[in-house]
Design an enzyme around this catalytic site. Sequence first.
Site, PDB file in Angstrom:
ATOM      1  CB  SER A 115      -0.961  -0.056   1.197  1.00  0.00           C
ATOM      2  OG  SER A 115      -2.036   0.840   1.034  1.00  0.00           O
ATOM      3  CG  HIS A 127      -5.509  -2.809   0.280  1.00  0.00           C
ATOM      4  ND1 HIS A 127      -4.691  -2.558  -0.799  1.00  0.00           N
ATOM      5  CD2 HIS A 127      -5.120  -1.932   1.259  1.00  0.00           C
ATOM      6  CE1 HIS A 127      -3.859  -1.566  -0.505  1.00  0.00           C
ATOM      7  NE2 HIS A 127      -4.093  -1.190   0.732  1.00  0.00           N
TER       8      HIS A 127
END
Length: 254
Positions: free
Chosen positions: A84, A234
């Site tokens: 991320s 994610h």
Amino acid sequence: MMLACTEAGEGPALVLLHGLFGAGQNWGGIRRALAPRYRVLTPDLRNHGASPRAAAMDYAAMAADIAETMDAAGVARAAVLGHSMGGKVAMALALAHPDRVERLVVADIAPVRYRPALRGYMDAMQALPLHPGLTRRDADAHLAATIPEPGIRAFLLQSLRFEAEPPAWRLGLAELAAAMPVIEDFVPPPGATYGGQVLVMAGERSGYVRPEHHAAFQALFPAVTFATIPKAGHWLHSENPPGFLAALEPFLAA
């Protein structure tokens, strides 16, 4: 900036970079799995965990933090993996200091600007009343009013020190809130490319890395390959650790 950093294992150096609102401790299970073969460094990025606070959150500054922290650890060159926001830091490091990066792994993020979807989490954390006696259950209930996903609340509350009186965040929330437009964006150094081997991993259930992003990767990283981690969103390294390691370890060992 010198970052707080923990490490484990011996062997070729591997740096793991966490995402927004995280800390080096988020890599605990992956670090334990890799430590038998690698010297694994897990820093807290600036304004996270035990690292110093600073107003600047641009990726050039955060990449320089990693280079300085590697210097302090006596690491001239390392494989670098970032998830991320940490993936953007890893990309910035590879583009600005390609000699420091043996190979690059980018986990579920692309070198593009993202919409401001995470600012609601920031607002919710800043609005949490940190009074003496606050319990994790009370904090979770307060966040639930605006963050319905239990897993996301649990992740965010990992950064709240309940042992302090009153509880306190292990995050520079004011600095992060002010820097969100910079964090959401990614501006590479003009004309820079990284010619080393690059693996981009995307969660099967995540929308962060899309087919239309592949051209942006290929322009900056000509030797890029792509992999999809099944049964993961994610937070692919925590949602499917075996699948994550199955894609990662052959790339690191090649």
